[in-house]
Motif scaffolding. Structure first.
Motif, short mmCIF file in Angstrom:
data_model
loop_
_atom_site.label_atom_id
_atom_site.label_comp_id
_atom_site.label_asym_id
_atom_site.label_seq_id
_atom_site.Cartn_x
_atom_site.Cartn_y
_atom_site.Cartn_z
N PHE A 44 9.37 -30.62 -16.00
CA PHE A 44 10.44 -31.43 -15.45
C PHE A 44 10.49 -31.14 -13.79
O PHE A 44 11.05 -30.25 -13.31
CB PHE A 44 11.65 -31.22 -15.97
CG PHE A 44 11.61 -31.73 -17.45
CD1 PHE A 44 11.30 -30.94 -18.51
CD2 PHE A 44 12.08 -33.05 -17.77
CE1 PHE A 44 11.03 -31.43 -19.81
CE2 PHE A 44 12.03 -33.47 -19.29
CZ PHE A 44 11.49 -32.53 -20.03
N PRO A 45 9.81 -31.79 -13.11
CA PRO A 45 10.09 -31.56 -11.56
C PRO A 45 11.38 -31.99 -11.04
O PRO A 45 11.82 -33.06 -11.35
CB PRO A 45 9.04 -32.39 -10.76
CG PRO A 45 7.94 -32.57 -11.90
CD PRO A 45 8.76 -32.73 -13.21
N ALA A 46 12.07 -31.17 -10.49
CA ALA A 46 13.67 -31.54 -10.34
C ALA A 46 14.14 -30.87 -8.92
O ALA A 46 14.98 -30.38 -8.54
CB ALA A 46 14.58 -30.97 -11.28
N ALA A 47 13.03 -30.85 -8.04
CA ALA A 47 13.28 -30.04 -6.84
C ALA A 47 13.09 -30.91 -5.43
O ALA A 47 13.18 -30.31 -4.41
CB ALA A 47 12.10 -29.00 -6.55
N GLY A 48 13.32 -32.31 -5.89
CA GLY A 48 13.26 -33.11 -4.75
C GLY A 48 14.74 -33.07 -4.00
O GLY A 48 15.50 -32.39 -4.11
N TYR A 49 14.73 -33.87 -2.56
CA TYR A 49 16.00 -33.57 -1.87
C TYR A 49 17.11 -34.71 -2.57
O TYR A 49 18.29 -34.26 -2.06
CB TYR A 49 15.68 -34.06 -0.36
CG TYR A 49 14.64 -33.16 0.43
CD1 TYR A 49 15.24 -31.86 1.05
CD2 TYR A 49 13.40 -33.36 0.52
CE1 TYR A 49 14.60 -30.92 1.57
CE2 TYR A 49 12.62 -32.53 1.26
CZ TYR A 49 13.21 -31.46 1.65
OH TYR A 49 12.29 -30.58 2.47
N GLY A 50 16.55 -35.87 -3.17
CA GLY A 50 17.62 -36.62 -3.48
C GLY A 50 18.71 -37.08 -2.35
O GLY A 50 19.57 -37.49 -2.39
N THR A 51 17.86 -37.39 -1.25
CA THR A 51 18.73 -37.82 -0.22
C THR A 51 19.39 -39.15 -0.56
O THR A 51 20.56 -39.30 0.31
CB THR A 51 17.76 -38.11 1.12
OG1 THR A 51 16.38 -38.99 0.68
CG2 THR A 51 17.28 -37.00 1.52
N LYS A 101 7.30 -29.47 -0.87
CA LYS A 101 6.23 -30.30 -0.57
C LYS A 101 5.30 -31.24 -1.24
O LYS A 101 4.15 -31.49 -1.10
CB LYS A 101 4.92 -29.14 -0.22
CG LYS A 101 5.42 -27.85 0.80
CD LYS A 101 4.35 -27.02 1.58
CE LYS A 101 3.88 -25.97 0.52
NZ LYS A 101 2.88 -24.88 1.00
N GLY A 102 6.26 -31.96 -2.06
CA GLY A 102 5.77 -33.00 -2.74
C GLY A 102 5.65 -32.86 -4.28
O GLY A 102 5.65 -31.61 -4.82
N LEU A 103 5.40 -33.95 -4.77
CA LEU A 103 5.45 -33.89 -6.22
C LEU A 103 4.16 -33.18 -6.86
O LEU A 103 4.17 -32.37 -7.78
CB LEU A 103 5.47 -35.58 -7.11
CG LEU A 103 5.39 -35.57 -8.39
CD1 LEU A 103 6.43 -34.64 -9.03
CD2 LEU A 103 5.43 -37.08 -8.75
N HIS A 140 2.60 -30.76 -5.42
CA HIS A 140 3.03 -29.38 -5.21
C HIS A 140 3.96 -28.64 -6.20
O HIS A 140 3.91 -27.52 -6.69
CB HIS A 140 3.46 -29.07 -3.88
CG HIS A 140 3.74 -27.80 -3.52
ND1 HIS A 140 5.09 -27.21 -3.54
CD2 HIS A 140 3.15 -26.60 -3.07
CE1 HIS A 140 5.18 -25.88 -2.90
NE2 HIS A 140 3.74 -25.55 -2.84
N ALA A 141 5.01 -29.56 -6.40
CA ALA A 141 6.13 -29.29 -7.52
C ALA A 141 5.00 -28.81 -8.84
O ALA A 141 5.39 -27.92 -9.57
CB ALA A 141 7.20 -30.26 -7.69
N ILE A 142 4.46 -29.84 -9.13
CA ILE A 142 3.59 -29.45 -10.50
C ILE A 142 2.83 -28.18 -10.63
O ILE A 142 2.74 -27.55 -11.43
CB ILE A 142 2.71 -30.79 -10.87
CG1 ILE A 142 3.74 -32.08 -11.03
CG2 ILE A 142 1.82 -30.56 -12.01
CD1 ILE A 142 3.00 -33.34 -11.27
#
Ligand code: UTP
Length: 256
Positions: A7-14, A83-85, A87-89
């Motif tokens: 579960f990638p959950a590291a976005g900024y959520g701007t 650095k993007g999805l 990269h998160a994966i």
């Protein structure tokens, strides 16, 4: 057999500031349950009980939410730089190892009240085809610039073998209106492909670019799932999801 789900959950959520200043948007509740919990329950229903969460900030709130009272094996890892999805994966690689796995973007809330969850539909398809699968849905042509967009050869009325994938194309450059949403099944060779992927659109390492390489060398399927999908990263989608869940799950006593 697929056992693991990332579960990638590291976005900024701007789009959800200031709510997302100190917590990931995946902790936003839809009625009485945070998005991440809907997503984890979907994974469990699909038979995936080893859970890896990639987070940037608000790690504590996720850890507290999935404390020992929750009967699942889970680990949380940190994406230090966002650095993007793709990269998160890649950050989740140590948790996954060398086996096929699912990726769920919890801000896309997927519900199928009529049968199997979207992830379960995809796991069944994986067991049949044994290659990477992306979930797709038709979107209005003017919205292609919000998604990865595919084109391919139709092999069943709801399955395409992908031969083109473009990240966030302008409507006039989009190869179709079939947009990738936040459910993936990936074979582990994707990790080396992500490592070889240069930053793309928006300076981020895009999973779409790595998947395009996989599609060229082997096979990637795109699957038109059964069910509803709400873009809870946007205010409109979040409100729609809230109304839908209140009417169909909460009021009917199906929410827990
Ligand atoms: P989004 O494109 O929705 O970006 O990410 P965002 O930063 O979360 O939200 P906005 O646009 O600023 O409002 C798609 C998914 O990829 C994850 C996000 O958590 C979300 O689930 N992601 C994105 C990461 O985990 N790491 C990244 O570096 C980027």
């Amino acid at each position: 057999m697929i056992k693991k789900c990332l579960f990638p959950a590291a976005g900024y959520g701007t789009r959800f500031l200031p709510a997302t200043k100190a917590m990931p948007k995946e902790m936003l509740p839809v009625v009485n349950k945070p998005l991440i919990q809907y997503a984890v329950e979907e994974a469990l229903e699909a038979g995936l009980s080893e859970i890896g969460i990639v987070t940037g900030r608000g790690k504590r709130s996720l850890e507290d939410h999935f404390d020992i009272s929750y009967e699942l094996e889970h680990q949380i890892t940190r994406q230090v730089e966002m650095k993007g999805l793709g990269h998160a994966i890649l950050t989740g690689r140590p948790l996954i190892g060398d086996e096929p796995f699912a990726v769920v973007l919890a801000d896309d809330l997927c519900l199928n009240l009529e049968g199997d969850s979207v992830l379960k539909q995809m796991v069944k398809l994986y067991n049949q085809f044994r290659c990477s699968i992306v979930a797709i849905q038709e979107v209005p042509p003017e919205e292609t610039n919000k998604y990865g967009v595919i084109a391919g050869e139709m092999i069943r009325d709801d399955i395409f073998r992908v031969n083109t994938m473009v990240e966030k194309p302008k409507p006039e450059e989009a190869p179709s209106n079939l947009a990738i949403i936040g459910r993936y099944i990936l074979t582990p060779d994707i990790f080396d492909l992500i490592e070889q992927t240069e930053p793309g659109k928006g300076g981020e390492i895009q999973i779409t670019d790595a998947l395009m390489k996989q599609a060229q060398d082997g096979c990637v399927l795109a699957y038109k799932f059964k069910g509803k999908r709400f873009d809870c990263g946007s205010a409109e989608g979040y409100i729609e999801a809230t109304n839908f869940c209140y009417e169909n799950l909460y009021k009917t006593g199906k929410a827990h």
